[in-house]
Design an enzyme around this catalytic site. Structure first.
Site, PDB file in Angstrom:
ATOM      1  N   HIS A  73      22.358  25.378 -14.898  1.00  0.00           N
ATOM      2  CA  HIS A  73      23.761  25.176 -15.286  1.00  0.00           C
ATOM      3  C   HIS A  73      24.570  24.621 -14.123  1.00  0.00           C
ATOM      4  CE1 HIS A  73      25.353  28.903 -13.352  1.00  0.00           C
ATOM      5  NE2 HIS A  73      24.261  29.494 -13.778  1.00  0.00           N
ATOM      6  N   ASP A  75      28.010  24.888 -13.482  1.00  0.00           N
ATOM      7  CA  ASP A  75      29.180  25.589 -12.947  1.00  0.00           C
ATOM      8  C   ASP A  75      28.783  26.719 -12.013  1.00  0.00           C
ATOM      9  OD1 ASP A  75      28.114  26.872 -15.272  1.00  0.00           O
ATOM     10  OD2 ASP A  75      29.900  28.125 -15.383  1.00  0.00           O
ATOM     11  N   ASP A 112      23.710  29.992  -7.328  1.00  0.00           N
ATOM     12  CA  ASP A 112      23.683  30.317  -8.752  1.00  0.00           C
ATOM     13  C   ASP A 112      24.614  29.330  -9.460  1.00  0.00           C
ATOM     14  OD1 ASP A 112      23.736  31.442 -11.291  1.00  0.00           O
ATOM     15  OD2 ASP A 112      24.992  33.136 -10.705  1.00  0.00           O
ATOM     16  N   GLU A 142      28.288  27.971 -18.037  1.00  0.00           N
ATOM     17  CA  GLU A 142      27.427  29.118 -18.310  1.00  0.00           C
ATOM     18  C   GLU A 142      28.109  30.423 -17.934  1.00  0.00           C
ATOM     19  OE1 GLU A 142      24.393  32.217 -17.221  1.00  0.00           O
ATOM     20  OE2 GLU A 142      25.870  31.218 -15.958  1.00  0.00           O
ATOM     21  N   GLU A 143      28.864  30.400 -16.852  1.00  0.00           N
ATOM     22  CA  GLU A 143      29.367  31.640 -16.262  1.00  0.00           C
ATOM     23  C   GLU A 143      30.493  32.290 -17.061  1.00  0.00           C
ATOM     24  OE1 GLU A 143      27.858  33.099 -14.063  1.00  0.00           O
ATOM     25  OE2 GLU A 143      26.881  31.740 -12.683  1.00  0.00           O
ATOM     26  N   ASP A 166      17.256  29.836 -13.394  1.00  0.00           N
ATOM     27  CA  ASP A 166      18.493  30.580 -13.162  1.00  0.00           C
ATOM     28  C   ASP A 166      18.240  32.060 -12.955  1.00  0.00           C
ATOM     29  OD1 ASP A 166      21.236  30.996 -12.913  1.00  0.00           O
ATOM     30  OD2 ASP A 166      21.556  31.188 -15.073  1.00  0.00           O
ATOM     31  N   HIS A 456      27.934  36.042  -7.437  1.00  0.00           N
ATOM     32  CA  HIS A 456      29.267  36.248  -8.014  1.00  0.00           C
ATOM     33  C   HIS A 456      30.211  36.898  -7.010  1.00  0.00           C
ATOM     34  CE1 HIS A 456      27.724  36.106 -12.471  1.00  0.00           C
ATOM     35  NE2 HIS A 456      27.289  35.097 -11.724  1.00  0.00           N
TER      36      HIS A 456
END
Length: 482
Positions: A73, A75, A112, A142-143, A166, A456
């Protein structure tokens, strides 16, 4: 980064770090991917949502090999430390090497899933590896909602096997994941404009927590800044009649809250006892989270007196809601040892204009238990004065298939390279594979990737040696695929 191996992967990761790519703002990275695909002379297409697919024909003699899709992904989660000046819409991620790890200066690294993108691009650009027909799919958003995977149209890609790049633990192959859903409670702001003149204002901050991924890290016992801040506020109201003027704790729905603050008003006669209590709570939290969050701090300072505070009954409802709202693991799997089945994340609380918004997210590998967790949280909000409680559509889980053919080939490749067995697991975090299986029934999938920690959060780091391990595995997988 120029000294790291495999060079082609890290070269692409360096270029990716230069392109802004917050969730829902992937226009620049999507355009860059299209441009990159065309520069490589490969078939490149983009759908209406911004998903990009770049296709590469098989090398000579591999034309009849099963077509494979490598998926990542675009983003990234955009988190930074409060003292870091950084604009995720404009600035390049500032990477550096710290021993065996790659990190970023004061922000999330974006490995990520930037490192997954880099591996896919390296496959497309390489001219010295054997492979069958290859498609590389890069999805948007995705996030914060799996928007790209939701919008993916049947027929956009043709591959029969998919490798999702991922995951965050080298040597672990994932064949299933949890589904998820968000629940948001809103309170209408009511204000009290009369503040006792014999009062003083403070900013109280909880910071220094690890935070982390609300799926992968929810079972690690880490502190939640929303919970820890509210615990202080709740007790200060009981003991000192403290009033709240502003509150902001946590940020993204899929991240465990790392820090938060409140602007509060308290009587001058209570200042000494109030400050002593905060110092005591600083020591209390350091003791309670000695292992998981040794850097936790409670700090406070006097600040400008606000012009208004929350209505007292609203404040009580809010604090009771935050205290009662569950956070953490709700159930462990009955089928898989040490696997989280169901959880909920109290992600954030913020005053936004004339609304107080509390955001949570629920996950489960059992669809009925996911809805039960949503109902649990909804009932908590409804019982404490929220004016509105809503839940999104959510996303489905991915049912494990232990007999997967792509898994068998990947396991064989791993044993060929490393002479040991990988772990085959399901993951409590959400992956796009659940949606792919709905759009493309029968698509055979596995998720893997290099080792990441602190995702994150600004503590995100990538273990450098595992990138080469994953690259070598990928090359061997393509070599032996029949």
């Amino acid at each position: 980064m120029a000294t790291l191996e495999p060079k082609i992967v890290f070269d692409y990761f360096e270029e990716i770090c230069k392109v802004p790519r917050p969730s829902k703002k992937e226009e620049k990275i999507s355009a860059w991917l299209v441009e990159t695909g065309k520069k490589l002379g490969l078939e490149t297409k983009r759908d209406k949502s911004g998903n990009v697919l770049i296709s590469k024909p098989a090398t000579k003699g591999k034309e009849n090999v099963t077509p494979i899709i490598f998926q990542s992904h675009m983003d990234m989660v955009c988190e930074k430390n409060n003292d870091t000046k950084f604009d995720f819409d404009k600035d390049a991620i500032q990477t550096y090497v710290d021993g065996e790890w790659m990190k970023a200066k004061g922000t999330t690294l974006g490995a990520d899933d930037g490192i997954g993108m880099a591996m896919a691009l390296a496959i497309l650009a390489s001219n010295d590896i054997e492979h069958g027909p290859v498609e590389c799919l890069f999805t948007v958003d995705e996030e914060t909602g799996l928007t790209g995977a939701f919008a993916l149209e049947p027929g956009f890609m043709k591959g029969k096997m998919l490798l999702n790049l991922d995951s965050e633990d080298e040597g672990q192959f994932f064949i299933g994941c949890a589904g998820g859903k968000d629940t948001v409670a809103t309170f209408d702001c009511e204000w009290d404009n009369e503040i006792d003149k014999n009062s003083v204002a403070y900013q109280v901050t909880v910071k220094g927590l690890q935070g982390g991924h609300s799926g992968d890290d929810i079972n690690k016992g880490r502190g939640n800044a929303v919970k820890l801040l509210n615990r202080i506020l709740w007790n200060c109201y009981q003991d000192f009649g403290m009033r709240i003027a502003d509150i902001k704790a946590g940020n993204l729905r899929n991240a465990i809250a790392r820090e938060g603050y409140a602007i509060i008003v308290i009587g001058k006669n209570d200042v000494e006892a109030f400050e002593a209590y905060l110092k005591k709570m600083n020591d209390t939290y350091k003791n309670e989270y000695l292992v998981t969050d040794p850097g936790v701090e409670v700090v406070f300072e006097k600040t400008k007196m606000p012009t208004k505070v929350l209505d007292e009954m609203l404040q009580v409802d809010l604090m009771n809601c935050l205290y009662a709202c569950p956070h953490g693991v709700l159930a462990m799997s009955q089928n898989i040892k040490d696997f989280v089945e169901t959880s909920t994340n109290l992600a954030s609380v913020k005053i936004e204009g004339e609304k107080i918004v509390v955001t949570t997210s629920q996950r489960s590998s059992v669809e009925s238990k996911k809805q039960d967790a949503v109902d649990y949280v909804t009932a908590t909000f409804c019982g404490t004065g929220a004016s509105d409680v809503t839940s999104g559509d959510g996303y489905p889980g991915w049912t494990p298939n232990p007999d997967s053919e792509v898994l068998k080939v990947l396991v064989t490749a791993y044993k060929n390279i490393f002479n040991k067995e990988p772990q085959v697991l399901a993951i409590h975090a959400g992956l796009e594979c659940g949606l792919f299986s709905e759009k493309y029934p029968g698509l055979d999938m596995v998720s893997f990737g290099p080792t990441l920690r602190g995702v994150h959060s600004p503590d995100e780091k990538l273990e450098i040696k595992t990138v080469k391990m994953c690259w070598d595995l990928t090359v061997e997988f393509m070599r032996i695929l029949k």
